[in-house]
Scaffold this active site. Structure first.
Site, short mmCIF file in Angstrom:
data_model
loop_
_atom_site.label_atom_id
_atom_site.label_comp_id
_atom_site.label_asym_id
_atom_site.label_seq_id
_atom_site.Cartn_x
_atom_site.Cartn_y
_atom_site.Cartn_z
CG HIS A 85 39.79 27.73 -16.97
ND1 HIS A 85 39.31 27.83 -18.27
CD2 HIS A 85 40.29 26.49 -16.85
CE1 HIS A 85 39.52 26.69 -18.89
NE2 HIS A 85 40.12 25.85 -18.05
CD GLU A 133 44.21 24.75 -18.14
OE1 GLU A 133 43.75 23.62 -18.27
OE2 GLU A 133 43.52 25.74 -17.79
#
Length: 215
Positions: A85, A133
């Site tokens: 992430h 992302e």
């Protein structure tokens, strides 16, 4: 469409959010998962919601103080894990090792990346899915599917060029049913979101609005 709610380290009640997600998933017939802090994996899993770890470490058993062992995450009830992430970046070799550790423990894997080029590299490691992302949009009010739709379509193409079996999700700024619909129209098969649910006054209502286009 798959919906993965990342609770990050937000000051929410993980069990309450998980219970709401489980109810909405059942009522709407939509696949919804919740990714809590490692310490909350077991109580979240006990709600019956699909439960993901926010991260697992690229190691097995041994002298690895501070690691999140994939096997222990699975034992606590996790069935999948995010990796790499934007808020917990790994070196490429460690991403590869973490994918292997997760697969060894029977966890589904989703490797996050910033852009289409990184999506292609992530897909080459053989995860079940990848998620694009852009960091500058994470936590914002505008979804990536609206702010820069080409990132999503290019990410889908980059993953397909490497491995057609790797699903592509999109995250950053996702919060509404319109955002979810836009992501699907651009070729994504799922979305990642966090603050839109974890910071909502009524997480269940937020989830119901999010999945309304799928019902």
């Amino acid at each position: 469409m798959f919906v993965l709610v990342n609770l990050k380290a937000y000051p929410c009640d993980p069990v309450a959010v998980a219970s709401a997600a489980a109810d909405v998933a059942d009522d709407a017939g939509v696949r919804i998962a919740v990714a809590p802090q490692a310490a909350d994996l077991r109580p979240v899993a006990e709600t019956g919601v699909e439960t993901w770890a926010q991260h697992v470490s690229p190691n097995g058993y041994g002298s690895h103080t501070g690691s999140t062992l994939a096997e222990r995450a699975a034992d606590a009830g996790a069935t999948g894990t995010l990796l790499n992430h934007s808020e917990n970046r790994l070196k490429l070799a460690d991403v590869d090792a973490a994918v292997g550790a997760a697969e060894r423990a029977g966890l589904e894997t989703c490797v996050c990346a910033n852009n289409p080029a990184q999506i292609g590299a992530a897909a080459a490691l053989g995860p079940d899915s990848v998620a694009v992302e852009p960091p500058e949009l994470i936590g914002g009010d505008v979804s990536v599917a609206t702010a820069d739709p080409d990132i999503v379509t290019d990410a889908v193409a980059a993953a397909a060029a490497v491995d057609d079996d790797v699903d592509v999700y999109c995250g950053a700024g996702i919060s509404t049913g319109d955002d979810l619909s836009a992501a699907g129209e651009l070729g994504a098969s799922g979305v990642l979101l966090a603050s839109g649910v974890a910071k909502a006054d009524d997480p269940r209502a937020a989830l119901e609005d999010l999945v309304a286009p799928l019902v």
